[in-house]
Design a protein around this motif. Structure first.
Motif, PDB file in Angstrom:
ATOM      1  N   UNK A  28       0.844  -1.191   0.000  1.00 52.55           N
ATOM      2  CA  UNK A  28       0.000   0.000   0.000  1.00 52.55           C
ATOM      3  C   UNK A  28       0.878   1.240   0.000  1.00 52.55           C
ATOM      4  N   UNK A  29       0.796   2.076  -1.044  1.00 54.91           N
ATOM      5  CA  UNK A  29       1.611   3.301  -1.069  1.00 54.91           C
ATOM      6  C   UNK A  29       1.231   4.230   0.072  1.00 54.91           C
ATOM      7  N   UNK A  30       2.180   5.061   0.495  1.00 55.83           N
ATOM      8  CA  UNK A  30       1.917   6.059   1.511  1.00 55.83           C
ATOM      9  C   UNK A  30       0.878   7.050   0.988  1.00 55.83           C
ATOM     10  N   UNK A  31       0.035   7.588   1.894  1.00 51.25           N
ATOM     11  CA  UNK A  31      -0.984   8.540   1.446  1.00 51.25           C
ATOM     12  C   UNK A  31      -0.411   9.705   0.640  1.00 51.25           C
ATOM     13  N   UNK A  32       0.765  10.229   1.039  1.00 53.55           N
ATOM     14  CA  UNK A  32       1.332  11.342   0.272  1.00 53.55           C
ATOM     15  C   UNK A  32       1.670  10.920  -1.148  1.00 53.55           C
ATOM     16  N   UNK A  50     -12.940   0.106 -12.505  1.00 55.18           N
ATOM     17  CA  UNK A  50     -12.679   1.426 -11.927  1.00 55.18           C
ATOM     18  C   UNK A  50     -11.319   1.916 -12.431  1.00 55.18           C
ATOM     19  N   UNK A  51     -11.272   2.534 -13.603  1.00 56.37           N
ATOM     20  CA  UNK A  51      -9.985   2.941 -14.162  1.00 56.37           C
ATOM     21  C   UNK A  51      -9.280   4.020 -13.358  1.00 56.37           C
ATOM     22  N   UNK A  52     -10.022   4.878 -12.658  1.00 56.58           N
ATOM     23  CA  UNK A  52      -9.385   5.910 -11.840  1.00 56.58           C
ATOM     24  C   UNK A  52      -8.582   5.273 -10.718  1.00 56.58           C
ATOM     25  N   UNK A  53      -9.193   4.328  -9.995  1.00 57.25           N
ATOM     26  CA  UNK A  53      -8.492   3.654  -8.902  1.00 57.25           C
ATOM     27  C   UNK A  53      -7.326   2.834  -9.421  1.00 57.25           C
ATOM     28  N   UNK A  54      -7.539   2.134 -10.527  1.00 58.20           N
ATOM     29  CA  UNK A  54      -6.475   1.295 -11.080  1.00 58.20           C
ATOM     30  C   UNK A  54      -5.281   2.136 -11.507  1.00 58.20           C
ATOM     31  N   UNK A  55      -5.552   3.225 -12.202  1.00 58.15           N
ATOM     32  CA  UNK A  55      -4.457   4.062 -12.680  1.00 58.15           C
ATOM     33  C   UNK A  55      -3.732   4.743 -11.520  1.00 58.15           C
ATOM     34  N   UNK A  56      -4.471   5.155 -10.507  1.00 56.78           N
ATOM     35  CA  UNK A  56      -3.857   5.774  -9.333  1.00 56.78           C
ATOM     36  C   UNK A  56      -2.924   4.788  -8.650  1.00 56.78           C
ATOM     37  N   UNK A  57      -3.407   3.567  -8.435  1.00 58.63           N
ATOM     38  CA  UNK A  57      -2.593   2.540  -7.795  1.00 58.63           C
ATOM     39  C   UNK A  57      -1.394   2.174  -8.672  1.00 58.63           C
ATOM     40  N   UNK A  58      -1.623   2.064  -9.973  1.00 58.21           N
ATOM     41  CA  UNK A  58      -0.560   1.696 -10.918  1.00 58.21           C
ATOM     42  C   UNK A  58       0.574   2.699 -10.895  1.00 58.21           C
ATOM     43  N   UNK A  59       0.242   3.980 -11.051  1.00 63.36           N
ATOM     44  CA  UNK A  59       1.268   5.018 -11.130  1.00 63.36           C
ATOM     45  C   UNK A  59       2.003   5.166  -9.802  1.00 63.36           C
ATOM     46  N   UNK A  60       1.264   5.125  -8.686  1.00 63.95           N
ATOM     47  CA  UNK A  60       1.911   5.264  -7.381  1.00 63.95           C
ATOM     48  C   UNK A  60       2.887   4.119  -7.131  1.00 63.95           C
TER      49      UNK A  60
END
Length: 283
Positions: A18-22, A216-226
């Motif tokens: 799990x990436x850090x919130x920041x 949910x492409x927004x969640x997937x892309x956010x998780x992917x990039x982070x």
């Protein structure tokens, strides 16, 4: 809005770190704000999007406050709502990350044979400064040749980072080539933990290679990039000719770019519906 936990991609990513919130907040602004001009995003929109990847409201609110205090975000009140926008410092960080992610890539095939050597000597009591300097050096691709002598492939420009830390008088930088006497492959193995770097790429590719078009492409892309940014932050982009055969960064990068391309359009359309934004006022 509640977190999306029943989509196939969420189940596939259950074992991902799990990436850090920041990191997630920065990835959020990099995905949806940086290229859209001077915009501020309603805090509720940020909370809703990060909930989709399992980050709670209180964690998001405290992270936003810390980022304002660190000069990474600006607050802007509109009536009863609080909006957040990027500062110039955050824009530089995101543009640097974008350069690493989208243009430089994870595989260094165009190394010119040069190295950047950086030596520093800090007072023993400067623990925080030493930690900050080492963090910046690691992000810039440096490895520790010796305790106070770090090395990076190519011409690594760290002048801005050194100046921001106020350490100009304590750092010396040189550019050089290795003598024929030097075993470059051995030097690389001694200065960087290649096994750990490779393992992160292998794990990333294993998690993401089978991901199908997400609900949910927004969640997937956010998780992917982070997650991808977390990996390449610790990858010095060493010259591929001095790395083990079949270096896994290449395959992991292909997987990252495939999913990033598949989610780009749908994530942008979904974000346009989800996010409440206003123009960023002049400081």
């Amino acid at each position: 809005m509640t977190a999306t936990t029943d989509t196939p991609d969420a189940a596939d990513m259950a074992d991902a770190p799990q990436p850090r919130p920041q990191s997630l907040v920065l990835a959020f602004f990099g995905n949806h704000v940086l290229d859209e001009g001077d915009l501020c995003v309603y805090s509720g929109s940020i909370i809703d999007v990060l909930a989709r990847v399992g980050t709670g409201e209180q964690a998001v609110r405290s992270t936003l406050t810390r980022m304002v205090n660190r000069g990474l975000l600006r607050r802007q009140r509109e009536g009863r709502k609080m909006f957040f926008g990027l500062t110039a410092q955050a824009v530089r960080i995101l543009e640097d990350g974008g350069q690493r992610i989208w243009r430089d890539g994870a595989v260094n095939e165009d190394w010119d044979g040069t190295w950047t050597l950086l030596g520093f000597s800090l007072p023993e009591s400067w623990q925080r400064q030493r930690h900050d300097l080492r963090s910046r050096l690691t992000w810039s691709g440096f490895g520790a040749l010796y305790s106070g002598l770090w090395i990076a492939p190519g011409h690594a420009d760290v002048r801005g980072a050194i100046s921001e830390l106020g350490l100009d008088a304590h750092v010396k930088v040189f550019h050089a080539r290795a003598d024929a006497f030097t075993d470059v492959g051995l030097m690389i193995r001694e200065s960087w933990d290649l096994e750990s770097i490779a393992a992160r790429y292998v794990a990333f590719d294993k998690r993401w290679a089978a991901v199908s078009p997400p609900a949910d492409p927004v969640a997937t892309r956010l998780r992917l990039v982070a997650e991808w940014l977390r990996i390449i932050r610790t990858d010095p982009r060493l010259p591929v000719q001095h790395l083990p055969p079949e270096w896994p960064a290449r395959q992991a990068q292909e997987t990252f770019r495939r999913i990033a391309m598949e989610t780009a359009g749908s994530a942008a359309r979904m974000a346009a519906q989800l996010l409440e934004t206003v123009p960023l006022r002049s400081a």
